[in-house]
Design a protein around this motif. Structure first.
Motif, PDB file in Angstrom:
ATOM      1  N   VAL A 151       0.860  -1.019  -0.201  1.00 59.89           N
ATOM      2  CA  VAL A 151      -0.103  -0.253  -0.221  1.00 59.89           C
ATOM      3  C   VAL A 151       0.248   1.292   0.098  1.00 59.89           C
ATOM      4  O   VAL A 151       2.276   1.096   0.615  1.00 59.89           O
ATOM      5  CB  VAL A 151      -1.018   0.073   0.665  1.00 59.89           C
ATOM      6  N   SER A 152       0.166   2.418  -0.981  1.00 51.58           N
ATOM      7  CA  SER A 152       0.808   3.901  -0.351  1.00 51.58           C
ATOM      8  C   SER A 152      -0.094   4.270  -0.477  1.00 51.58           C
ATOM      9  O   SER A 152      -0.814   4.314  -0.599  1.00 51.58           O
ATOM     10  CB  SER A 152       1.895   3.649  -2.063  1.00 51.58           C
ATOM     11  N   VAL A 153       0.624   5.635   0.104  1.00 50.65           N
ATOM     12  CA  VAL A 153      -0.530   6.762   0.640  1.00 50.65           C
ATOM     13  C   VAL A 153      -0.107   8.226   0.361  1.00 50.65           C
ATOM     14  O   VAL A 153       1.252   7.893   0.658  1.00 50.65           O
ATOM     15  CB  VAL A 153      -1.150   6.367   1.813  1.00 50.65           C
ATOM     16  N   THR A 154      -0.983   9.322   0.693  1.00 54.01           N
ATOM     17  CA  THR A 154      -0.791  10.118  -0.029  1.00 54.01           C
ATOM     18  C   THR A 154       0.549  10.936   1.662  1.00 54.01           C
ATOM     19  O   THR A 154       0.545  10.572   2.633  1.00 54.01           O
ATOM     20  CB  THR A 154      -1.844  11.115   0.557  1.00 54.01           C
ATOM     21  N   PRO A 155       1.734  11.502   1.036  1.00 52.74           N
ATOM     22  CA  PRO A 155       2.515  11.720   1.823  1.00 52.74           C
ATOM     23  C   PRO A 155       2.201  11.977   3.411  1.00 52.74           C
ATOM     24  O   PRO A 155       1.045  13.153   3.302  1.00 52.74           O
ATOM     25  CB  PRO A 155       2.749  13.030   0.982  1.00 52.74           C
ATOM     26  N   ILE A 156       2.587  11.688   4.129  1.00 54.11           N
ATOM     27  CA  ILE A 156       1.764  12.133   5.823  1.00 54.11           C
ATOM     28  C   ILE A 156       2.487  13.396   6.158  1.00 54.11           C
ATOM     29  O   ILE A 156       1.343  14.228   6.887  1.00 54.11           O
ATOM     30  CB  ILE A 156       2.376  11.314   6.893  1.00 54.11           C
ATOM     31  N   SER A 157       2.889  14.208   5.847  1.00 55.71           N
ATOM     32  CA  SER A 157       3.379  15.709   5.408  1.00 55.71           C
ATOM     33  C   SER A 157       2.317  15.739   5.626  1.00 55.71           C
ATOM     34  O   SER A 157       1.989  17.401   6.328  1.00 55.71           O
ATOM     35  CB  SER A 157       4.476  16.118   5.247  1.00 55.71           C
ATOM     36  N   LEU A 158       1.372  16.320   4.280  1.00 56.13           N
ATOM     37  CA  LEU A 158       0.425  16.918   4.222  1.00 56.13           C
ATOM     38  C   LEU A 158      -1.190  16.354   4.601  1.00 56.13           C
ATOM     39  O   LEU A 158      -1.724  17.119   4.893  1.00 56.13           O
ATOM     40  CB  LEU A 158       0.234  16.169   2.763  1.00 56.13           C
ATOM     41  N   PHE A 188       5.419  10.428  14.779  1.00 58.14           N
ATOM     42  CA  PHE A 188       5.426   9.476  15.523  1.00 58.14           C
ATOM     43  C   PHE A 188       3.586   8.331  15.233  1.00 58.14           C
ATOM     44  O   PHE A 188       4.612   7.300  14.691  1.00 58.14           O
ATOM     45  CB  PHE A 188       6.759   9.055  16.308  1.00 58.14           C
ATOM     46  N   ALA A 189       3.119   9.011  15.912  1.00 56.70           N
ATOM     47  CA  ALA A 189       2.269   8.308  15.677  1.00 56.70           C
ATOM     48  C   ALA A 189       1.723   8.190  15.103  1.00 56.70           C
ATOM     49  O   ALA A 189       0.479   7.210  14.518  1.00 56.70           O
ATOM     50  CB  ALA A 189       1.002   9.359  17.610  1.00 56.70           C
ATOM     51  N   PHE A 190       1.710   8.970  13.897  1.00 54.30           N
ATOM     52  CA  PHE A 190       0.907   8.172  12.591  1.00 54.30           C
ATOM     53  C   PHE A 190       1.537   6.901  11.953  1.00 54.30           C
ATOM     54  O   PHE A 190       1.275   6.705  10.891  1.00 54.30           O
ATOM     55  CB  PHE A 190       1.300   9.477  11.662  1.00 54.30           C
ATOM     56  N   ALA A 191       3.152   7.008  12.108  1.00 57.95           N
ATOM     57  CA  ALA A 191       3.928   6.270  11.737  1.00 57.95           C
ATOM     58  C   ALA A 191       3.531   4.654  12.081  1.00 57.95           C
ATOM     59  O   ALA A 191       3.088   3.848  11.836  1.00 57.95           O
ATOM     60  CB  ALA A 191       5.614   5.850  11.580  1.00 57.95           C
ATOM     61  N   GLN A 192       3.261   4.948  13.274  1.00 57.80           N
ATOM     62  CA  GLN A 192       2.421   3.587  14.393  1.00 57.80           C
ATOM     63  C   GLN A 192       1.231   3.861  13.910  1.00 57.80           C
ATOM     64  O   GLN A 192       0.765   1.935  13.752  1.00 57.80           O
ATOM     65  CB  GLN A 192       2.070   3.903  15.397  1.00 57.80           C
ATOM     66  N   THR A 193       0.672   4.389  12.815  1.00 57.47           N
ATOM     67  CA  THR A 193      -0.682   4.064  12.559  1.00 57.47           C
ATOM     68  C   THR A 193      -0.649   3.649  10.774  1.00 57.47           C
ATOM     69  O   THR A 193      -1.649   2.284  10.900  1.00 57.47           O
ATOM     70  CB  THR A 193      -2.083   5.267  12.810  1.00 57.47           C
ATOM     71  N   LEU A 220       7.679  16.127  10.144  1.00 55.62           N
ATOM     72  CA  LEU A 220       7.737  14.298   9.738  1.00 55.62           C
ATOM     73  C   LEU A 220       9.081  14.179   9.779  1.00 55.62           C
ATOM     74  O   LEU A 220       9.569  12.751  10.162  1.00 55.62           O
ATOM     75  CB  LEU A 220       6.700  14.631   8.305  1.00 55.62           C
ATOM     76  N   ILE A 221      10.430  14.699   8.974  1.00 56.14           N
ATOM     77  CA  ILE A 221      11.148  14.722   8.904  1.00 56.14           C
ATOM     78  C   ILE A 221      12.282  14.117  10.032  1.00 56.14           C
ATOM     79  O   ILE A 221      12.896  13.434  10.517  1.00 56.14           O
ATOM     80  CB  ILE A 221      12.145  15.692   7.490  1.00 56.14           C
ATOM     81  N   GLN A 260      12.980   7.466  14.024  1.00 54.99           N
ATOM     82  CA  GLN A 260      11.942   6.894  15.569  1.00 54.99           C
ATOM     83  C   GLN A 260      11.218   6.442  15.039  1.00 54.99           C
ATOM     84  O   GLN A 260      10.725   5.334  15.492  1.00 54.99           O
ATOM     85  CB  GLN A 260      11.616   8.023  16.430  1.00 54.99           C
ATOM     86  N   ALA A 261      10.236   6.971  14.282  1.00 48.75           N
ATOM     87  CA  ALA A 261       9.200   6.222  13.061  1.00 48.75           C
ATOM     88  C   ALA A 261       9.625   4.506  12.069  1.00 48.75           C
ATOM     89  O   ALA A 261       9.698   3.447  13.000  1.00 48.75           O
ATOM     90  CB  ALA A 261       8.647   6.882  11.640  1.00 48.75           C
ATOM     91  N   LEU A 262      11.427   5.213  11.476  1.00 52.12           N
ATOM     92  CA  LEU A 262      11.254   3.666  11.146  1.00 52.12           C
ATOM     93  C   LEU A 262      11.798   2.915  12.237  1.00 52.12           C
ATOM     94  O   LEU A 262      12.224   0.981  11.481  1.00 52.12           O
ATOM     95  CB  LEU A 262      12.460   4.004  10.101  1.00 52.12           C
ATOM     96  N   ALA A 263      12.524   3.473  12.643  1.00 50.94           N
ATOM     97  CA  ALA A 263      13.131   2.246  14.332  1.00 50.94           C
ATOM     98  C   ALA A 263      12.215   1.018  14.715  1.00 50.94           C
ATOM     99  O   ALA A 263      12.477   0.272  15.391  1.00 50.94           O
ATOM    100  CB  ALA A 263      13.757   3.065  15.010  1.00 50.94           C
ATOM    101  N   GLU A 264      10.779   2.185  15.254  1.00 48.54           N
ATOM    102  CA  GLU A 264      10.027   1.247  15.845  1.00 48.54           C
ATOM    103  C   GLU A 264       8.565   1.256  15.360  1.00 48.54           C
ATOM    104  O   GLU A 264       7.374   0.352  15.762  1.00 48.54           O
ATOM    105  CB  GLU A 264       9.587   2.523  17.452  1.00 48.54           C
ATOM    106  N   THR A 265       8.303   0.825  13.763  1.00 48.78           N
ATOM    107  CA  THR A 265       7.575   0.577  13.050  1.00 48.78           C
ATOM    108  C   THR A 265       8.235  -0.932  12.221  1.00 48.78           C
ATOM    109  O   THR A 265       9.591  -0.442  12.611  1.00 48.78           O
ATOM    110  CB  THR A 265       7.062   1.131  12.367  1.00 48.78           C
TER     111      THR A 265
END
Length: 451
Positions: free
Chosen positions: A75-82, A93-98, A129-130, A135-140
């Motif tokens: 799955v790919s989604v809209t850039p989360i920063s937007l 980080f919570a968005f990455a967890q979601t 986001l950047i 943390q996002a890539l380490a903990e997901t």
């Protein structure tokens, strides 16, 4: 399809490792934006869970019915920063967890789109986001991130280049127990495209439909086998043979894409006809180049051979499908190509030659492992060089580089699966720190003004 064509297709699948590398469902999350981050994340989870609910089962059914291997469902989604930028949150980080939770709920292999587009400057959401990437890539587990730092129309955002050098180092440090594995899920782009189905750089562009199916095909082994039957042929004959082979490969991709589109009730987007290698023997882009007459990939003539291959693949694929897109060409990821790994280990392929090859191939310096003590400034300079190739040539280039914690030149880091193993490559020892410290923006080239 007559009997000979059926036999040929079965041979391509069973003996030559032809497969559909991925079917990727792109999902727009623009309608999930909310000033309340909790509500936004709930909307994101519900939409992904609903829209992608049948993706894996549909892919499995097509695979079983047609006998065509489909390696990944993504799955790919809209850039989360937007999307997250509408919220009042100061950390994403919570968005990455979601995203990770939703992707696991629907059973896909990866989800891409923890992304930002900063080729000309930062919004508040981009900066947050950047900074959240390590943390996002380490903990997901299956979230992938990308950042576009340059384009032919905008030039190169050197502030973002410097920032990404620091982010890559931080991500490597946060995943030091896995030798910097988090960096394998992070791509830095110039001229990123909106319909790329391949990870780790896939995101769903704002110019796309609400949902769309994109397909990535693969078939280095098929092309290699076709060339092996022509040991003394001229380049004219070789190019024509590759074109015909790419036509057949792309046709299969279009068949799978249309089937998935009809069964899911989602528009069919594009076929990305990139030749994507794997660590498996006989599934190597480097082997194709060597079958053209090179003693080893990396020797003189390698770039010319890659140019022929890339062009012929595109010409054949475009004839086979109405909508070709994504990256479409030949990938040269070191860790994912058995013969590339062998050439590096033998001292016959280095970063300088790989950089020259990226002026021709689809993406750029992909899955490159470097010593863990490589500085953030050196990594940023590598990104800047690769972005310059993309900006000047009007093509997509990228860097997926892994400072492998605790590793030195000559060591090998094991990632497993399609990611393979990466020999630690030498980087230049001269400092680029004063160059990177200047910041600002390298202007767009003169030929970008085409209006």
């Amino acid at each position: 399809m007559d009997k000979s064509q059926i036999i040929e297709t079965l041979q391509m699948i069973e003996e030559e490792k032809l497969d559909i590398r991925t079917i990727t469902l792109g999902i727009s999350l623009l309608d999930c934006a909310d000033e309340n981050g909790v509500r936004a994340r709930q909307k994101i989870y519900e939409k992904i869970s609903r829209v992608a609910e049948k993706l894996v089962a549909t892919g499995d059914a097509i695979e079983n019915e047609f006998g065509i291997p489909i390696v990944n469902k993504r799955v790919s989604v809209t850039p989360i920063s937007l999307v997250a930028g509408a919220s009042r949150d100061n950390d994403y980080f919570a968005f990455a967890q979601t995203l990770d939770r939703a992707a696991k709920t629907v059973g896909v292999d990866f989800i891409g789109g923890f992304s930002a587009l900063v080729q000309k400057g930062y919004s508040r959401g981009d900066a947050i986001l950047i900074d959240s990437i390590p943390q996002a890539l380490a903990e997901t587990d299956i979230v992938c991130a990308s950042v576009n730092i340059a384009s032919t129309r905008a030039g190169i955002n050197m502030d973002a280049v410097r920032h990404m050098g620091q982010i890559i180092k931080a991500t490597a440090n946060k995943t030091a127990d896995r030798h910097g594995f988090g960096c394998a899920k992070l791509v830095v782009f110039a001229n990123a495209v909106e319909d790329n189905p391949f990870m780790a750089g896939a995101f769903h562009g704002v110019g796309e439909a609400d949902c769309v199916i994109n397909v990535g095909v693969s078939g280095p082994g098929v092309v290699q086998r076709a060339i092996e039957k022509l040991p003394d042929a001229s380049f004219d004959v070789i190019a024509e043979t590759i074109k015909k082979t790419a036509f057949k490969i792309t046709r299969m991709g279009q068949l799978v894409g249309k089937e998935a589109s009809e069964r899911l009730g989602v528009p069919f987007g594009i076929v990305d006809l990139s030749l994507a290698p794997t660590p498996a023997v006989g599934d190597s882009v480097a082997h194709i180049l060597e079958r053209l007459g090179l003693d080893n990939v990396g020797t003189h003539g390698t770039t010319a051979a890659l140019a022929l291959l890339n062009d012929a693949v595109k010409k054949g694929g475009i004839m086979a499908c109405n909508h070709v897109g994504g990256l479409s060409g030949a990938f040269i990821p070191v860790s994912e190509d058995a013969e590339m790994i062998a050439a590096v280990n033998a001292g016959k392929l280095n970063l300088a030659k790989l950089e020259a090859m990226t002026a021709i191939c689809s993406v750029g310096l992909d899955m490159i492992a470097v010593p863990g003590d490589t500085s953030a400034e050196t990594i940023a300079a590598i990104i800047a060089d690769e972005a310059a190739i993309g900006v000047i040539n009007g093509k997509t280039t990228a860097v997926r580089i892994i400072p492998a914690s605790g590793m030195k030149i000559g060591d090998t880091v094991e990632f497993g699966g399609l990611l393979g193993s990466a020999p630690i490559m030498a980087v230049e020892t001269g400092s680029s720190s004063r160059f990177i410290a200047r910041g600002g923006r390298i202007p767009a080239p003169i030929h970008s003004f085409r209006n």
